[in-house]
Design a protein around this motif. Structure first.
Motif, mmCIF file in Angstrom:
data_model
loop_
_atom_site.group_PDB
_atom_site.id
_atom_site.type_symbol
_atom_site.label_atom_id
_atom_site.label_comp_id
_atom_site.label_asym_id
_atom_site.label_seq_id
_atom_site.Cartn_x
_atom_site.Cartn_y
_atom_site.Cartn_z
ATOM 1 N N GLY A 15 1.069 -1.336 -0.180
ATOM 2 C CA GLY A 15 -0.023 0.183 0.023
ATOM 3 C C GLY A 15 0.584 1.329 -0.204
ATOM 4 N N CYS A 16 2.242 0.987 -0.172
ATOM 5 C CA CYS A 16 2.924 2.043 -0.824
ATOM 6 C C CYS A 16 2.241 2.954 -1.921
ATOM 7 N N HIS A 17 1.421 3.425 -2.788
ATOM 8 C CA HIS A 17 1.299 4.082 -3.837
ATOM 9 C C HIS A 17 2.182 4.888 -4.160
ATOM 10 N N THR A 18 3.223 4.014 -4.709
ATOM 11 C CA THR A 18 3.906 4.482 -5.548
ATOM 12 C C THR A 18 3.356 4.258 -7.186
ATOM 13 N N CYS A 19 2.738 3.521 -7.809
ATOM 14 C CA CYS A 19 2.377 3.793 -8.837
ATOM 15 C C CYS A 19 1.282 4.545 -9.201
ATOM 16 N N GLU A 20 0.872 4.942 -8.135
ATOM 17 C CA GLU A 20 -0.613 5.902 -7.780
ATOM 18 C C GLU A 20 0.570 7.461 -8.560
ATOM 19 N N VAL A 21 1.668 7.931 -8.109
ATOM 20 C CA VAL A 21 2.567 8.467 -7.887
ATOM 21 C C VAL A 21 3.138 8.457 -9.022
ATOM 22 N N VAL A 22 3.934 7.311 -9.131
ATOM 23 C CA VAL A 22 4.282 7.669 -10.606
ATOM 24 C C VAL A 22 3.568 8.062 -11.700
ATOM 25 N N CYS A 23 1.975 7.135 -12.236
ATOM 26 C CA CYS A 23 1.332 6.912 -12.698
ATOM 27 C C CYS A 23 1.528 8.692 -13.115
ATOM 28 N N LYS A 24 0.759 9.350 -12.290
ATOM 29 C CA LYS A 24 0.777 11.421 -12.292
ATOM 30 C C LYS A 24 1.569 11.761 -12.981
#
Length: 171
Positions: A15-24
């Motif tokens: 649940g680190c949300h790295t995928c969300e940040v990198v996507c944005k």
């Protein structure tokens, strides 16, 4: 349906949300739209310890996408060569009908440009032979990307290896 598949091993996701940040960052998105999201599932007790689970959500690139059929301008499209669903920004008039049509909430409103955005599996990267940005940046390697056939072969190989391993234990 898309010939591609994005798979999440929920046991590895922290649940680190790295995928969300990198996507944005990759799509240069402002605050607001999220083309992929990590959804936290209510904690449950395993043994006597609380455990959280995290589920990766993005566009499913449906076989018959409702967003595509609902779009009055043809901005929401599906590539015939691989089934990837994407937005042709030049055709989008910002009516938001595709947002209402999608049961998964994949199309997202970008207030800065007054148009819809959605996950397109980073098709610019796929066309270069690369994986989507969310997959390559995943800190735990829980996100995997490939064709349905590749994922099936991997599962079969893992199953065969576990059966062989079990047989070698002498049971």
């Amino acid at each position: 349906m898309s010939q591609y598949y994005l798979f999440q091993d929920t046991k590895k996701c922290i649940g680190c949300h790295t995928c969300e940040v990198v996507c944005k960052a990759n799509k240069k998105l402002p605050p607001g739209p999220k083309l992929c999201q990590i959804i936290e599932v209510d904690p449950k007790t395993v043994g006597e310890m609380p455990r959280r689970s995290f589920v990766y959500m993005s566009c499913f690139h449906c076989e018959n996408p409702w967003c595509v059929s609902a779009c009055p301008t043809g901005a929401m499209q599906q590539r015939s060569k691989d089934g990837i669903v994407f937005v042709e920004q030049d055709l989008c008039v910002g009516c938001k009908i595709c947002i209402s049509a999608c049961p998964w909430g994949a199309p997202q409103w970008n207030q800065e440009i007054g148009k819809v955005e959605k996950c397109d599996f980073c098709m610019d990267r796929i066309d270069q032979g690369l994986a989507p940005a969310c997959v390559t940046s995943c800190t735990t390697g829980c996100l995997k990307f490939g064709t349905v056939e590749q994922r099936t072969q991997i599962r079969r190989a893992r199953h065969a290896a576990s059966v062989t391993s079990f047989k070698n234990t002498g049971f």
